[in-house]
Design a protein around this motif. Structure first.
Motif, short mmCIF file in Angstrom:
data_model
loop_
_atom_site.label_atom_id
_atom_site.label_comp_id
_atom_site.label_asym_id
_atom_site.label_seq_id
_atom_site.Cartn_x
_atom_site.Cartn_y
_atom_site.Cartn_z
N UNK A 299 -11.01 -9.44 -45.45
CA UNK A 299 -9.90 -10.05 -44.16
C UNK A 299 -8.56 -10.56 -44.82
N UNK A 300 -8.14 -10.75 -43.15
CA UNK A 300 -7.22 -11.22 -43.30
C UNK A 300 -5.84 -11.82 -44.10
N UNK A 301 -4.99 -11.16 -44.59
CA UNK A 301 -4.27 -12.13 -46.19
C UNK A 301 -4.56 -11.64 -47.54
N UNK A 302 -6.06 -11.51 -47.46
CA UNK A 302 -6.36 -11.25 -49.16
C UNK A 302 -5.49 -10.14 -49.84
N UNK A 303 -5.29 -10.81 -50.81
CA UNK A 303 -4.60 -10.34 -52.14
C UNK A 303 -5.38 -9.60 -53.24
N UNK A 304 -6.01 -8.16 -53.42
CA UNK A 304 -6.67 -7.80 -54.63
C UNK A 304 -5.74 -7.32 -55.68
N UNK A 305 -5.74 -7.40 -56.99
CA UNK A 305 -5.18 -6.69 -57.93
C UNK A 305 -6.30 -6.59 -58.83
N UNK A 306 -6.00 -4.79 -59.74
CA UNK A 306 -6.86 -4.24 -60.44
C UNK A 306 -8.68 -4.93 -60.57
N UNK A 307 -8.83 -4.41 -59.66
CA UNK A 307 -10.55 -4.81 -59.43
C UNK A 307 -11.07 -3.59 -58.70
N UNK A 308 -12.14 -4.05 -58.67
CA UNK A 308 -12.85 -2.81 -57.94
C UNK A 308 -13.93 -3.38 -56.93
N UNK A 309 -13.89 -3.30 -55.84
CA UNK A 309 -14.77 -3.90 -54.69
C UNK A 309 -15.91 -2.61 -54.44
N UNK A 310 -17.41 -3.28 -54.66
CA UNK A 310 -17.95 -2.42 -54.54
C UNK A 310 -18.50 -1.99 -52.71
N UNK A 311 -19.72 -1.10 -52.47
CA UNK A 311 -19.87 -1.20 -51.48
C UNK A 311 -20.49 -2.22 -50.36
N UNK A 312 -19.97 -1.92 -48.73
CA UNK A 312 -20.47 -2.91 -47.88
C UNK A 312 -20.21 -4.46 -48.62
N UNK A 313 -19.01 -4.67 -49.36
CA UNK A 313 -18.90 -5.73 -49.79
C UNK A 313 -18.14 -6.41 -48.52
N UNK A 314 -17.14 -7.85 -48.44
CA UNK A 314 -16.17 -8.92 -47.55
C UNK A 314 -15.97 -9.28 -48.38
N UNK A 315 -13.96 -9.38 -48.16
CA UNK A 315 -13.71 -10.49 -49.13
C UNK A 315 -12.65 -11.66 -47.99
N UNK A 316 -12.51 -12.93 -48.07
CA UNK A 316 -12.44 -13.66 -47.21
C UNK A 316 -10.83 -13.70 -47.27
N UNK A 317 -10.60 -14.22 -45.78
CA UNK A 317 -9.36 -14.56 -45.85
C UNK A 317 -8.95 -15.68 -46.80
N UNK A 318 -7.72 -15.08 -46.77
CA UNK A 318 -6.39 -15.84 -48.15
C UNK A 318 -7.70 -15.07 -49.20
N UNK A 319 -7.84 -14.57 -49.83
CA UNK A 319 -8.86 -14.84 -51.45
C UNK A 319 -7.86 -13.75 -51.84
N UNK A 320 -8.20 -14.36 -53.22
CA UNK A 320 -7.07 -13.60 -54.20
C UNK A 320 -8.45 -13.16 -55.68
N UNK A 321 -8.51 -11.89 -55.27
CA UNK A 321 -9.13 -11.03 -56.59
C UNK A 321 -8.05 -10.38 -57.49
N UNK A 322 -8.17 -10.80 -58.89
CA UNK A 322 -7.27 -9.93 -59.53
C UNK A 322 -8.46 -10.23 -61.02
N UNK A 323 -7.15 -8.68 -61.84
CA UNK A 323 -7.68 -9.53 -63.39
C UNK A 323 -9.43 -8.45 -63.93
N UNK A 324 -9.16 -7.15 -63.12
CA UNK A 324 -10.66 -6.52 -63.78
C UNK A 324 -11.96 -6.78 -62.79
N UNK A 325 -11.56 -7.97 -61.98
CA UNK A 325 -12.82 -8.58 -61.40
C UNK A 325 -13.61 -7.12 -61.01
N UNK A 326 -14.53 -7.31 -60.51
CA UNK A 326 -16.30 -6.12 -60.24
C UNK A 326 -16.70 -6.63 -58.84
N UNK A 327 -16.35 -6.29 -58.22
CA UNK A 327 -17.48 -7.18 -57.12
C UNK A 327 -18.66 -5.78 -57.26
#
Length: 361
Positions: A299-327
């Protein structure tokens, strides 16, 4: 020609992704890991691939049926009832690997990603007349690995040194072999290691040769190496001027975007990003050094780095994901949530921030 791919077990190092599907079917650069290898084998004339597997063979075979037809290659399974190490599976699949031709066969570790110079390997194998060829790759820190000590001029392997304390060389086993059928006579049907038992005995007879792998190499069996492997793979696409790479004012560096993905206005994507089929990236999103798998919505304005986002997941507005996060599959991260190295199992909803690396059950 035939080939055996060592698929092995549960893929625990790549959980939570492997809780949803067997590791060789997890996408790497928008294509199942194992398909990179099968396509490379097909390109050099391999007609049959045997998968050595002890976990969920039905899922693997059902999935690969489509590619059997598409690539016109036979894919079969050799199922272990107990883990047989890296050599035992060859003994188990002996009947599938041998025929009257006497041709050598390939053996590959399923986690290895590289340019697969298999044509060159066939020529190398024919030229030296030994019993087995292995591919080796140069590494910066050989003390972390088993080092292959070889004669530079001839390629003859002298010995293997496991995690050397003093420098003996910087070449390690790259997990790709070309073996004469006679090698199968050296392997008993029991849990056994090709690296520690079979190869040293062939090397002692001066019948084992090593070819130095040109280009990049990575074992992508765990998240950090998967992300590094993606960078090296995309780098190699760029060097070869691949038309697969995305371009545009919103793209920085090397990026793969599936043609069915939708990307909003004002995004900045790259470097080293893969976006899978059916993904929706809303406006103002920032992505770098990450893989976004099939059917994900960011979703809008989210920021993701150094991570893996698994199938059919959702990342919310202005969320921040980093440092080898795996969903894992079907994880839903709320608006304005921060995730620092979280490993989140499938089908979870995350409403509050994960401030330090942890597993969310």
């Amino acid at each position: 020609m035939k080939a055996l791919i060592l698929v092995g077990g549960f893929g625990t190092r790549l959980r939570p992704l492997t809780l949803s599907m067997p590791k060789p079917l997890v996408e790497f650069a928008n294509k199942p890991m194992i398909l990179h290898q099968i396509e490379a084998l097909k390109a050099v004339g391999v007609t049959e691939v045997v998968l050595a597997i002890n976990y969920q063979p039905e899922i693997m075979l059902n999935f690969l049926k489509e590619f059997e037809i598409k690539l016109d290659i036979k894919i079969t399974c050799s199922q272990e009832t107990e883990p047989l190490g890296t050599a035992g599976p060859l003994a188990l699949a002996r009947d599938k690997l041998t025929d009257d031709s006497g041709e050598p066969f390939f053996v590959l570790n399923s986690d290895v990603i590289c340019n697969y110079p298999l044509k060159e390997m066939i020529e190398f194998h024919k030229s030296h007349g030994g019993e087995a060829s292995i591919m080796v790759t140069k590494v910066d820190e050989p003390s972390k690995y088993g080092v292959v000590v070889m004669e530079e001029m001839t390629g003859i392997v002298d010995k293997f040194v496991e995690k050397p304390k003093v420098f003996v060389g910087n070449k390690i086993n790259a997990g790709i072999y070309l073996l004469n059928p006679s090698v199968l006579g050296r392997i008993e049907l029991r849990p056994t290691s090709i690296e520690k038992e079979v190869f040293p005995s062939i090397a002692a007879e001066k019948k084992l040769y090593a070819m130095v792998l040109p280009g990049f190499w990575m074992d992508i069996g765990q998240p950090r190496d998967y992300i590094t492997g993606l960078r090296l793979y995309l780098d190699s696409l760029q060097k070869n001027s691949s038309p697969r790479l995305a371009f545009g004012s919103h793209i920085v560096g090397n990026v793969l975007v599936d043609e069915t993905a939708v990307i909003g206005d004002g995004c900045l994507i790259g470097p080293d990003v893969a976006i899978g089929p059916g993904c929706v990236v809303e406006s103002g999103v920032r992505l770098s050094q990450c893989t976004v798998m099939r059917g994900v919505r960011i979703k809008k304005h989210a920021c993701i780095s150094s991570s893996i986002i698994g199938w059919h997941s959702t990342v919310g507005r202005w969320a921040r994901i980093e440092n080898m996060t795996i969903l894992g599959e079907d994880v839903h991260l709320g608006d304005e949530v921060y995730c620092n190295g979280g490993v989140v199992l499938p089908h979870k909803e995350i409403k509050s921030s994960i401030l330090k690396p942890e597993i969310v059950m």
